[in-house]
Design an enzyme around this catalytic site. Sequence first.
Site, PDB file in Angstrom:
ATOM      1  N   SER A  60       0.835  -1.196   0.000  1.00 20.32           N
ATOM      2  CA  SER A  60       0.000   0.000   0.000  1.00 20.32           C
ATOM      3  C   SER A  60       0.875   1.254   0.000  1.00 20.32           C
ATOM      4  O   SER A  60       1.715   1.406  -0.882  1.00 20.32           O
ATOM      5  CB  SER A  60      -0.943  -0.036   1.206  1.00 20.32           C
ATOM      6  OG  SER A  60      -1.973   0.910   1.095  1.00 20.32           O
ATOM      7  N   ASP A 403      -5.917  -3.419  -2.787  1.00 21.99           N
ATOM      8  CA  ASP A 403      -4.814  -3.087  -1.887  1.00 21.99           C
ATOM      9  C   ASP A 403      -4.092  -4.340  -1.395  1.00 21.99           C
ATOM     10  O   ASP A 403      -4.720  -5.310  -0.977  1.00 21.99           O
ATOM     11  CB  ASP A 403      -5.363  -2.302  -0.695  1.00 21.99           C
ATOM     12  CG  ASP A 403      -4.277  -1.616   0.091  1.00 21.99           C
ATOM     13  OD1 ASP A 403      -3.635  -2.296   0.906  1.00 21.99           O
ATOM     14  OD2 ASP A 403      -4.063  -0.407  -0.107  1.00 21.99           O
TER      15      ASP A 403
END
Length: 671
Positions: A60, A403
């Site tokens: 991320s 993600d």
Amino acid sequence: MNDPGDTTPFQQKTPPVPAPVPNQFCDLVMKGGITSGIVYPLAAAKLSERFVFKNVGGTSTGAIAAAATAAAELARERGGFDRLKELPAFLSGPAPDKKGSNLFAFFQPQPGTARLFRVSIAGLGGGGAAAVRMLWASLLAYPAAALLGVLLPSVFLACAATNARGIFLALCVVLGIPAFLLGLVTGLAAGLTRDAVQALPENLYGLCSGITDNFRTADNERPPNPANRSKPLTYWLTEYLNSFVSRTAADIPLTFGELWGTRDPQAPRQVNLEMMTTCLTHGRPYRLPFRDDDDVREAGLFYFHPDEFRRLFPESIVRWMLEHPAAIADPTTEHGKRAVELRARVAQHGLHPLPAPADLPVAVAVRMSLSFPVLLSAVPLHAIDWSRQQKGEIVPERCWFSDGGVCSNFPIHFFDAPLPRWPTLSIDLVEKPLGTEPETLMQPEMVGSNQAGIRENWNRFEWTEELARPDGTGGVPVLVQREKSSFAKLLGFAGAFIQTMQNWTDSTQSRLPGYRDRIAHVGLTPDEGGLNLNMPPERIDALTKRGGAAAEEFIARFGSPPELGQKMDWANHRWLRMRSWLAAFEVMLRRVERTCAEPQAGDTDYESWIRETSPNTDAPSYPWAGPTQHELAVKTIHTLRGLIEEWQATECSAATKAPRPRPELRPRAQI
């Protein structure tokens, strides 16, 4: 030195004074956390003064920091880490349109999701007024839905005011006001739900795609009014990474091969960069860049659609990917001919093969790791489910990538080896109660002994915690717990489920000996990092300094001669890993020996079976490649059994007095 947000290539005004290149290597792994990544740039820059980065990874926002660190290492001799140091100041600086910071300006919604975005960001910062802010933002965003919701209650109250008197009027008001409020909330909820149901899927399941029309097309690579137009996230990211190699966003993108210093994925790499992403369609994580070697062949599984990628990336990236499809090894072989035919049939659906791992733009991998659910659009690739193909038809299907933190938000397993050659440093982000003193937050937490760090983490989702002074003026702060409301408890219970599913692998790995001593835990309060997109400059500066403090702890522990009495150093770390690995290896050997010595009735023991299945003998499957492989297989299993026989003969165990908890060696698919 150019501002990190400039559109011009990275060129220093005065040539940097070359600093001596460190003679120690390290790896660095960084946790995800959206805006929490502001911790990392100064940490990496400080570490670069003592270490050369060989492997860098993250998830991320940690993937952004990892990519920037790898690019800075590539540009070390041209002041790459000086540029990295400037990044926090740029992020905290005012956006060109003066609407918040540059960090906040990265997140620009599309027209169809703009109203949802405005309501969502109204709640940033939390606090008791968050609900009021979101209600007001909803009223401004959905006035028609609000009016429709209060229409009947308003008519009822108007009629009551005109015709009712006395007690009956009072009763009408008592009933009408709650109905008015309920209608208002219902109308706004209906408007929000309608937008969410329609706009989010159309916008690839996110409020922001990471790019806008002004920064998307080839004719508009440079915005028409750069002085007062904020750059969306993916455009800025492409531009920033390119700046380390003196290119603009309109030029060819920085690729993994440039970081590696080679196009051969099997060759030693100058700087190795890796990150996690999550394929929701396959229900599993993937490591980026996709591998395409003898062990793992993933890159050839996926295709991309240029029109879909143009909604997510600058045209320069899409153009590069179209011009650099992965090569087919040998199109003249039977396998190669099938691959050529498959590509032709897939092309009928408008799909193109991904580049080879070395040619994959770094910005694409970062964006795939950074697709924070709902906030940022997911990235669609396409693959073929061969179990669903019928009558020779080939129908590629979308595979949605979100993600990387969905499966592994802190990939501490990256770059792991049974016996490390150099330290793999890891920066964790942990929540601290409101009211925690700045001096306490400034000091990262690292275990101070071999026995520390074993205790379990606690997720007290039924309580809120903050540090407060008992007398309100002085004294030592104490931890105050307040029980949440029933609704807040329910939300906390659901959140605990998600956190456990997301982090259990990382959490258990972090407790192992030889792992927990190389993690710096940087504290963040609830109003820092995370989804706090519009943090003030002073808060961003504080987070940056905490990252620098973590780097100093790492240098003191692993990059400097040990101080008198200092035992948590590199030598101790190596010893921990060696003792821990030997104990786990012995346990595995004991299991191998028992299986070989006590086969099930009717089965041949494995050692005899291996001897019998020579290259000239048919095996059930996967026959030996030749005499040499067969001979070495026989020797290997015989030697392993001999090793455990020696351990057993001494009535001693490698696990005796070994560090705890003990790791387990077991087969696991490569990711």
